[in-house]
Every structure is written in structure tokens, then in C-alpha cells.
Design an enzyme around this catalytic site. Structure first.
Site, PDB file in Angstrom:
ATOM      1  N   SER A 230       0.874  -1.175   0.000  1.00 11.18           N
ATOM      2  CA  SER A 230       0.000   0.000   0.000  1.00 11.18           C
ATOM      3  C   SER A 230       0.910   1.223   0.000  1.00 11.18           C
ATOM      4  O   SER A 230       2.107   1.104   0.309  1.00 11.18           O
ATOM      5  CB  SER A 230      -0.852  -0.017   1.270  1.00 11.18           C
ATOM      6  OG  SER A 230      -1.432   1.249   1.514  1.00 11.18           O
TER       7      SER A 230
ATOM      8  N   TYR B  99      -2.525  -0.469  10.504  1.00 16.89           N
ATOM      9  CA  TYR B  99      -2.548  -0.868   9.096  1.00 16.89           C
ATOM     10  C   TYR B  99      -1.221  -0.495   8.425  1.00 16.89           C
ATOM     11  O   TYR B  99      -0.614  -1.302   7.710  1.00 16.89           O
ATOM     12  CB  TYR B  99      -3.727  -0.179   8.391  1.00 16.89           C
ATOM     13  CG  TYR B  99      -3.870  -0.483   6.916  1.00 16.89           C
ATOM     14  CD1 TYR B  99      -4.514  -1.634   6.477  1.00 16.89           C
ATOM     15  CD2 TYR B  99      -3.368   0.399   5.953  1.00 16.89           C
ATOM     16  CE1 TYR B  99      -4.652  -1.903   5.115  1.00 16.89           C
ATOM     17  CE2 TYR B  99      -3.504   0.134   4.595  1.00 16.89           C
ATOM     18  CZ  TYR B  99      -4.153  -1.019   4.182  1.00 16.89           C
ATOM     19  OH  TYR B  99      -4.283  -1.277   2.838  1.00 16.89           O
TER      20      TYR B  99
HETATM   21  P1  NDP Z   1     -11.871  -5.609   0.043  1.00 15.14           P
HETATM   22  O1  NDP Z   1     -12.336  -5.412   1.457  1.00 15.14           O
HETATM   23  O2  NDP Z   1     -12.721  -5.077  -1.063  1.00 15.14           O
HETATM   24  O3  NDP Z   1     -11.564  -7.152  -0.225  1.00 15.14           O
HETATM   25  C1  NDP Z   1     -10.817  -7.882   0.696  1.00 15.14           C
HETATM   26  C2  NDP Z   1     -10.797  -9.338   0.295  1.00 15.14           C
HETATM   27  O4  NDP Z   1     -10.023 -10.053   1.260  1.00 15.14           O
HETATM   28  C3  NDP Z   1     -12.161  -9.975   0.274  1.00 15.14           C
HETATM   29  O5  NDP Z   1     -12.200 -10.855  -0.820  1.00 15.14           O
HETATM   30  C4  NDP Z   1     -12.218 -10.751   1.589  1.00 15.14           C
HETATM   31  O6  NDP Z   1     -13.081 -11.873   1.453  1.00 15.14           O
HETATM   32  C5  NDP Z   1     -10.775 -11.174   1.726  1.00 15.14           C
HETATM   33  N1  NDP Z   1     -10.335 -11.494   3.075  1.00 15.14           N
HETATM   34  C6  NDP Z   1     -10.356 -10.704   4.179  1.00 15.14           C
HETATM   35  N2  NDP Z   1      -9.859 -11.357   5.232  1.00 15.14           N
HETATM   36  C7  NDP Z   1      -9.475 -12.592   4.776  1.00 15.14           C
HETATM   37  C8  NDP Z   1      -8.881 -13.724   5.380  1.00 15.14           C
HETATM   38  N3  NDP Z   1      -8.552 -13.715   6.691  1.00 15.14           N
HETATM   39  N4  NDP Z   1      -8.640 -14.815   4.618  1.00 15.14           N
HETATM   40  C9  NDP Z   1      -8.963 -14.838   3.303  1.00 15.14           C
HETATM   41  N5  NDP Z   1      -9.527 -13.788   2.676  1.00 15.14           N
HETATM   42  C10 NDP Z   1      -9.781 -12.674   3.410  1.00 15.14           C
HETATM   43  O7  NDP Z   1     -10.420  -4.956   0.004  1.00 15.14           O
HETATM   44  P2  NDP Z   1      -9.578  -4.322  -1.217  1.00 15.14           P
HETATM   45  O8  NDP Z   1      -9.864  -5.032  -2.467  1.00 15.14           O
HETATM   46  O9  NDP Z   1      -9.711  -2.853  -1.171  1.00 15.14           O
HETATM   47  O10 NDP Z   1      -8.096  -4.635  -0.719  1.00 15.14           O
HETATM   48  C11 NDP Z   1      -7.351  -5.739  -1.187  1.00 15.14           C
HETATM   49  C12 NDP Z   1      -5.905  -5.541  -0.780  1.00 15.14           C
HETATM   50  O11 NDP Z   1      -5.412  -4.318  -1.308  1.00 15.14           O
HETATM   51  C13 NDP Z   1      -5.703  -5.445   0.745  1.00 15.14           C
HETATM   52  O12 NDP Z   1      -4.495  -6.086   1.102  1.00 15.14           O
HETATM   53  C14 NDP Z   1      -5.580  -3.959   0.978  1.00 15.14           C
HETATM   54  O13 NDP Z   1      -4.874  -3.661   2.141  1.00 15.14           O
HETATM   55  C15 NDP Z   1      -4.852  -3.535  -0.273  1.00 15.14           C
HETATM   56  N6  NDP Z   1      -4.974  -2.130  -0.612  1.00 15.14           N
HETATM   57  C16 NDP Z   1      -6.174  -1.580  -0.961  1.00 15.14           C
HETATM   58  C17 NDP Z   1      -6.241  -0.256  -1.333  1.00 15.14           C
HETATM   59  C18 NDP Z   1      -7.508   0.388  -1.777  1.00 15.14           C
HETATM   60  O14 NDP Z   1      -7.454   1.583  -2.118  1.00 15.14           O
HETATM   61  N7  NDP Z   1      -8.633  -0.292  -1.802  1.00 15.14           N
HETATM   62  C19 NDP Z   1      -5.050   0.607  -1.326  1.00 15.14           C
HETATM   63  C20 NDP Z   1      -3.840  -0.077  -0.943  1.00 15.14           C
HETATM   64  C21 NDP Z   1      -3.821  -1.402  -0.613  1.00 15.14           C
HETATM   65  P3  NDP Z   1     -13.947 -12.494   2.680  1.00 15.14           P
HETATM   66  O15 NDP Z   1     -14.211 -11.350   3.641  1.00 15.14           O
HETATM   67  O16 NDP Z   1     -15.139 -13.047   2.037  1.00 15.14           O
HETATM   68  O17 NDP Z   1     -13.071 -13.546   3.262  1.00 15.14           O
END
Ligand code: NDP
Length: 257
Positions: A148, A161
Site C-alpha cells: 500500500s 494498518y
Molecule cells: P476488500 O475489502 O474489497 O476485499 C478484501 C478481500 O479479502 C475480500 O475478498 C475478503 O473476502 C478477503 N479477506 C479478508 N480477510 C481474509 C482472510 N482472513 N482470509 C482470506 N480472505 C480474506 O479490500 P480491497 O480489495 O480494497 O483490498 C485488497 C488488498 O489491497 C488489501 O491487502 C488492501 O490492504 C490492499 N490495498 C487496498 C487499497 C484500496 O485503495 N482499496 C489501497 C492499498 C492497498 P472475505 O471477507 O469473504 O473472506
């Protein structure tokens, strides 16, 4: 040696993307599939993961799912063993699963700290270790850790975070230190601000949006599809000598104050 005619194609490669039932993970799965890979969708909830798989298959994408919680070491190890045995080798791993929790440090509960670290940091260790053990045996493999801009920069109310994403940056370098000699390439892809469920609070905050657009040289939020090219590059033979790096896809945010 002649340059490969199409070094960015991923035909015949199998990619596991953690946390790919929505958001950035799902977009990256589509991006890697467009470059020719077959994909394994992961989340914690079977019904959601199977729905996504069915949607992708209807789009003509070769997709399977593997349901596990990245935070659970033994659950991850059995799930990866099952994938390798039943579906075949994982050539590309994208450690994308991640969560956010907003509170000032003096208010942050130890439970929320642990939940966040277990997902964002332990999860990267758990899945990478399980997958890398197979990759090392084959002498090749690509791991992409989703960092990130918070791998570099802190902001109020998200210090844990930022700590987790800073650690992902160093874990990426550490994986390179241990595994590059085995033919693995491990790099980080660090998004700026993208409109997903994780950022819902910010998306709904007009003042934040105004600030972000002024703070980002490109003058806007990112579109999730704009992450795909960087992911395909890092997953491809075009990046065979790129190792231990973080690639910031952030509209220039981390380059300016
Ligand atoms: P979302 O909340 O939209 O999606 C997160 C995903 O992670 C979901 O599919 C969720 O599925 C899954 N997840 C969460 N916890 C677990 C777990 N313990 N085991 C398996 N799957 C898990 O997040 P984003 O798409 O925004 O973020 C994705 C990545 O990108 C993250 O690492 C985030 O930190 C990073 N990021 C995002 C940014 C942004 O602007 N959006 C910016 C910088 C980094 P479920 O809950 O069904 O398990």
C-alpha cells in the site's frame, strides 16, 4: 539471447489470488486471466467464492476456488497441499487478502490489532511459506505481495494498518533474500487509493476525496483495472530479474509531498 516475442503472456500458468471474492483481488484475477493464466479464487466463505468462480467461468475464464482463512497457519497449509495435489502447481501467488480498521492508537483494542496483523501480515507469511515450499522444489515461482502507499506513509487512525503494510514491504525483501536463489521472484505491488469496500468510509467522505485529489499528482482516485498491468508484469517472464521490489501504482502519491 533473443527477446521473447511476448514476455507478458501467462498462458499455462496457474495463479492463486488470496482475498479475491471482490475488490482488488477479483480485478487482479480477471487481469491475470486476460493474460492467459488460470486462476484460483480464495475467500473465507465458500458460497461467495463459488459464486465468483461461476461468474468467471461464464466469462470464459478457467477458475477454481480454494476456501481458507489466510490467518490460520494449519488451515492454509492443508488448503495449499490440496490445491497442489488436486488442481496442480501454483505458479503465481498474489497475497492480496487484507483488512482495515480505523481508530486512533490510544483507542485501538489489542483484539483489533491482532485481527489486523493476523490477516495483513501473518496471512502473507502463512500462504507464502506453504506455496513457496512447492515452488522451491520446482525451482521457479512468482509471489506478489499487495502492499500500500501505507507501506511508506502513515496517516491518522490507521497506524496499525501502516505498520502491517510496512512489514509486508520488509517481508517481501526477506523472501527475496531467502528464496531468490531458488528461482523465485518475490515483489510487492503497492496501490494508492482505489474505491473498494475496504475504503468505503473514505469514498463516502467528500472532504477526503477533495484532499486526495489535491494530494495525488494524477489528481484522482485510481481505477482498480489500472493495477492489472503491473500485476501481469510482475507475474510474467518480463520480470524474471526483478526481485524484492515494491511497485507503487498510486498516481504519483508517494513521490511528492
Ligand atoms: P476488500 O475489502 O474489497 O476485499 C478484501 C478481500 O479479502 C475480500 O475478498 C475478503 O473476502 C478477503 N479477506 C479478508 N480477510 C481474509 C482472510 N482472513 N482470509 C482470506 N480472505 C480474506 O479490500 P480491497 O480489495 O480494497 O483490498 C485488497 C488488498 O489491497 C488489501 O491487502 C488492501 O490492504 C490492499 N490495498 C487496498 C487499497 C484500496 O485503495 N482499496 C489501497 C492499498 C492497498 P472475505 O471477507 O469473504 O473472506
Amino acid at each position: 539471447m533473443q527477446p521473447h516475442p511476448d514476455p507478458f503472456r501467462l498462458d499455462g500458468q496457474r495463479a492463486l489470488i488470496t482475498g479475491s471474492v471482490r475488490g482488488i483481488g477479483l480485478t487482479l484475477a480477471r487481469g491475470l486471466a486476460t493474460a492467459g493464466a488460470s486462476v484460483i479464487i480464495n475467500g473465507r466463505h465458500r458460497a461467495a467464492a463459488e459464486d465468483v468462480c461461476a461468474t468467471l467461468r461464464a466469462e470464459g475464464i478457467r477458475a477454481d476456488c480454494s476456501v481458507f482463512d489466510v490467518a490460520e497457519h494449519s488451515e492454509v497449509a492443508s488448503a495449499i497441499a490440496a490445491v497442489e495435489q488436486e488442481l496442480g502447481a501454483i505458479d503465481i501467488l498474489v497475497n492480496n487478502a487484507g483488512i482495515q480498521h480505523r481508530a486512533t492508537l490510544e483507542e485501538f483494542t489489542p483484539q483489533d490489532w491482532q485481527r489486523l496483523m493476523r490477516t495483513n501480515l501473518d496471512g502473507v507469511f502463512n500462504v507464502s511459506q506453504a506455496v513457496a515450499r512447492h515452488m522451491i522444489g520446482r525451482g521457479r515461482g512468482k509471489i506478489i505481495n499487495i502492499g500500500s502507499v501505507q507501506s511508506e506513509l502513515a496517516r491518522p487512525t490507521i497506524a496499525p494498518y501502516a505498520a502491517s503494510k510496512g512489514a509486508v514491504r520488509m517481508l517481501t525483501r526477506g523472501m527475496c533474500a531467502d528464496w531468490a536463489r531458488h528461482g523465485l521472484q518475490i515483489n510487492g505491488l503497492a496501490p494508492g487509493y482505489f474505491q473498494t469496500e475496504l475504503n468505503r468510509a473514505l469514498v463516502q467522505d467528500a472532504e477526503f476525496s477533495r484532499w486526495l485529489c489535491q494530494r495525488t499528482p494524477a489528481g484522482r482516485w485510481g481505477k482498480v483495472e489500472e493495477l492489472c498491468g503491473a500485476a501481469v508484469f510482475l507475474a510474467s517472464r518480463a520480470a524474471d530479474f526483478v526481485n524484492g521490489q515494491m511497485l507503487y501504482v498510486d498516481g504519483g502519491l508517494t513521490s511528492v509531498v
